[in-house]
Structure formats: structure tokens, C-alpha cells
Scaffold this motif. Sequence first.
Motif, PDB file in Angstrom:
ATOM      1  N   VAL A  79      30.745 -13.680  40.090  1.00 39.87           N
ATOM      2  CA  VAL A  79      30.235 -15.042  39.910  1.00 39.87           C
ATOM      3  C   VAL A  79      30.025 -15.735  41.257  1.00 39.87           C
ATOM      4  CG1 VAL A  79      31.065 -17.347  39.279  1.00 39.87           C
ATOM      5  CG2 VAL A  79      30.939 -15.562  37.558  1.00 39.87           C
ATOM      6  N   PHE A  80      30.936 -15.508  42.201  1.00 39.20           N
ATOM      7  CA  PHE A  80      30.871 -16.227  43.473  1.00 39.20           C
ATOM      8  C   PHE A  80      29.780 -15.696  44.392  1.00 39.20           C
ATOM      9  CE2 PHE A  80      35.256 -16.740  41.934  1.00 39.20           C
ATOM     10  CZ  PHE A  80      35.300 -18.123  41.883  1.00 39.20           C
ATOM     11  N   ILE A  81      29.136 -14.592  44.011  1.00 39.91           N
ATOM     12  CA  ILE A  81      28.008 -14.082  44.783  1.00 39.91           C
ATOM     13  C   ILE A  81      26.696 -14.719  44.317  1.00 39.91           C
ATOM     14  CG2 ILE A  81      26.772 -11.973  45.458  1.00 39.91           C
ATOM     15  CD1 ILE A  81      29.579 -12.228  46.564  1.00 39.91           C
ATOM     16  N   LEU A  82      26.679 -15.249  43.097  1.00 35.03           N
ATOM     17  CA  LEU A  82      25.443 -15.796  42.549  1.00 35.03           C
ATOM     18  C   LEU A  82      24.869 -16.952  43.377  1.00 35.03           C
ATOM     19  CD1 LEU A  82      26.177 -15.667  38.707  1.00 35.03           C
ATOM     20  CD2 LEU A  82      24.793 -14.109  40.081  1.00 35.03           C
ATOM     21  N   PRO A  83      25.686 -17.869  43.919  1.00 36.42           N
ATOM     22  CA  PRO A  83      25.090 -18.912  44.771  1.00 36.42           C
ATOM     23  C   PRO A  83      24.388 -18.333  46.002  1.00 36.42           C
ATOM     24  CG  PRO A  83      27.282 -19.561  44.065  1.00 36.42           C
ATOM     25  CD  PRO A  83      27.112 -18.130  43.653  1.00 36.42           C
ATOM     26  N   LEU A  84      24.868 -17.191  46.503  1.00 36.68           N
ATOM     27  CA  LEU A  84      24.206 -16.559  47.644  1.00 36.68           C
ATOM     28  C   LEU A  84      22.830 -16.037  47.237  1.00 36.68           C
ATOM     29  CD1 LEU A  84      27.154 -14.563  49.266  1.00 36.68           C
ATOM     30  CD2 LEU A  84      26.509 -16.960  49.546  1.00 36.68           C
ATOM     31  N   ARG A  85      22.755 -15.450  46.041  1.00 38.73           N
ATOM     32  CA  ARG A  85      21.457 -15.000  45.538  1.00 38.73           C
ATOM     33  C   ARG A  85      20.510 -16.184  45.346  1.00 38.73           C
ATOM     34  NH1 ARG A  85      20.344 -10.099  41.643  1.00 38.73           N
ATOM     35  NH2 ARG A  85      21.395  -8.428  42.775  1.00 38.73           N
ATOM     36  N   ALA A  86      21.048 -17.269  44.800  1.00 37.01           N
ATOM     37  CA  ALA A  86      20.228 -18.461  44.583  1.00 37.01           C
ATOM     38  C   ALA A  86      19.697 -18.994  45.908  1.00 37.01           C
ATOM     39  CB  ALA A  86      21.039 -19.535  43.862  1.00 37.01           C
ATOM     40  N   THR A  87      20.559 -19.042  46.922  1.00 34.85           N
ATOM     41  CA  THR A  87      20.141 -19.525  48.233  1.00 34.85           C
ATOM     42  C   THR A  87      19.051 -18.643  48.825  1.00 34.85           C
ATOM     43  OG1 THR A  87      22.352 -20.422  48.625  1.00 34.85           O
ATOM     44  CG2 THR A  87      20.941 -20.100  50.556  1.00 34.85           C
ATOM     45  N   TYR A  88      19.185 -17.340  48.660  1.00 32.07           N
ATOM     46  CA  TYR A  88      18.185 -16.395  49.172  1.00 32.07           C
ATOM     47  C   TYR A  88      16.801 -16.739  48.634  1.00 32.07           C
ATOM     48  CZ  TYR A  88      15.600 -11.987  49.596  1.00 32.07           C
ATOM     49  OH  TYR A  88      14.649 -11.039  49.844  1.00 32.07           O
ATOM     50  N   HIS A  89      16.711 -17.019  47.344  1.00 33.12           N
ATOM     51  CA  HIS A  89      15.408 -17.328  46.749  1.00 33.12           C
ATOM     52  C   HIS A  89      14.946 -18.742  47.083  1.00 33.12           C
ATOM     53  CE1 HIS A  89      14.770 -13.658  44.466  1.00 33.12           C
ATOM     54  NE2 HIS A  89      16.032 -13.690  44.105  1.00 33.12           N
TER      55      HIS A  89
END
Length: 339
Positions: A79-89
Motif C-alpha cells: 500500500v505504501f508504494i502506491l503513492p510513489l506510483r501515483a507521483t510517477y504518473h
Amino acid sequence: MESSLTELPTLLPNQSMDSCPPVENTAENMMFGIYYIIVFLLALSGNSLALWIFARQRNNSSPANVFLLHLAVADLFYVFILPLRATYHLTGGHWPFGEIPCRLAGFFFYVNMYASLYFLACVAGDRYLAVVHAVRSLKVRRPHYAHIASFALWILVIVSMAPLLITKQTVEVNGSTVCLQLYREKASWRALVSLVVAFTPPFIATLSCYLLIVNSLRKGSRLEPALKLRALRTIGLVMFIYVVCFLPYHLSRATFILGYGHPDLSCQIKRGLALANRLTSSLTCLNGGLDPLVYLFAAEKFRGSVRRIFCRDKSGGSGATSGELKGTHESSLSAKSEF
């Protein structure tokens, strides 16, 4: 389990190529970014609540609850990796966090996906024993054994994915940093073999167990009608997660590996394969938001705790209703299956 994925991709749609320019655009990145934020909020709240409830019930648990507890842990890891994915996009396909977070993003992605697959298979196996072999499985279906099996699965998955932590995973493309771990757009026969080996066993085991359960219920199980309906709902939900979250990704990955490197493939088809790879990869993250629904359907005591928290159920008690022991063989089956 896709240990061969630690190799750097040889073919990336994100790369600048005269014959096949990048396929990502602002609208696509915005949609992916918002999607990951929504999934993050759903998965964080649902799995945090589940972990808290299961932890409170640790002294009065069942094998199924043990597997669901470990499933919640697996979801929270990712779950805590999802904000990193969101930021990437949301930053237009640029990875601003550096090399180590990129490696961790891929590591936790695969650990979550395959740990989830195997823990759901364990839940299916426990349900099969509880419904089809209720009496004979009493000695095997113990929380202690479930914890041993869970820790063994953790070791297997973590060791298989560990090479992702030691391989360089970021490259510079057109002035932007790309994290190769986000979308494994690579054509490799070894990756295809790893894909099949990692996904096929838990999928076949889960499907077989649930087909045997459905057959047992159809032939006339001694479970009460309400519990039969709950059992079928649980089966349907778990298979829905498999079909929506995991099956499309593995089919897309297999198609990508088999087709992307073909010399006669047009740029338009390559773009389609790359987009399908990203879309199905994003779907796998949805399992973290759907898994709490499995807890609601599969664990009677979990439902009771949720009712007391949100509905202020004045009936009190342990939260167990039709799953309580009543001294009969029928009720024994209900309690052991915990549907």
C-alpha cells in the motif's frame, strides 16, 4: 517466481525510438495517478482495520483467519508504494525518488502479488478441508500449523523476489528518470517460464478447491442454507479477484513477452501491448482494496467486530451467530468453516 525479471528490459515503449515514439500522454498519466491514490486510500483503511481486528482475535483464531491476517500484512506492505506510483504518473512519467525506492517499488509489487495469490490459495484449501472433510481435518486445521505454512510462504516469496533489490532499475530517457520496476515491459523466455510457474499452481489449487466445495454443497452438504449462500458468495468473490486482478496481468504479460519482440510487429500493435501491460499491472493493485471484502465474507468473527464498530450492535456477545457451536454435526461444520 519471476526472478528472471531482475534483468534490465531490452525493449521499453517508454524509450525514445524514431519508429515507435512514447505512448504515454498527459490524460493517461493523470488517470493512472488518480487511480493509484483512490486504491491507496481504500486499501490502507480496509487492511489497517482488518489487521487491527485480526490482531485482537489472535488468541481465538482459526486457520482461515491466520491466512487472512497474513494477506492483510502483504497488502499493507505494498500500500505504501502506491503513492510513489501515483507521483510517477502525476509528474508526467518521471521517477524523482532515486534508485533504491525504485527497487523497493518493484520488490513489494511482486511480493504482494504472489503472497496474495498463495494466501488466497491457502484460504481455499482450508475451506475445502472444513466443508468436504470437516471431521477428518480437525487435527490439521489448527492456527499453529497455519502460521508455520504462512511463514514458509513468506520465505519462499521474499527469497524469490530478493534479486530485484540488487539490480539497477532506473534509466534516463529523454531527460526523465524511468523506473523500470513499475512496468516490466521486457521480452524474455525465462520471464515467461517464471510467470507460468509463479501463477499457475496457486490459481489451479484455488479453482480446484472451490469447484470441489461447490460440488459438495450441490450434493447436499449439512451446512445451513444461510451458510451455504455465504460460502458461495465467498467463493465468487475470491474468484472475482483472481479474474479481475491477477489473470489479466499474467495473460497480458505472456502476450507481451511472446509478441513484443517480433520483427514484423507494427508500432501500433507494440503500443497496444505496452498499454495493456500497464493497465493490467494497475489492476493487480486493486486486490488490496478488494481483499477486505474477502475478510467480511470469509470470517464470521471479523464481520461481528465490524458490525460492533460501525453499527453499534447492541446484541454484544462474541459476534458469532450461526457459526456458534450448538452441539450438532451441522453446527460443527459451520464453526469450522467459518463462512
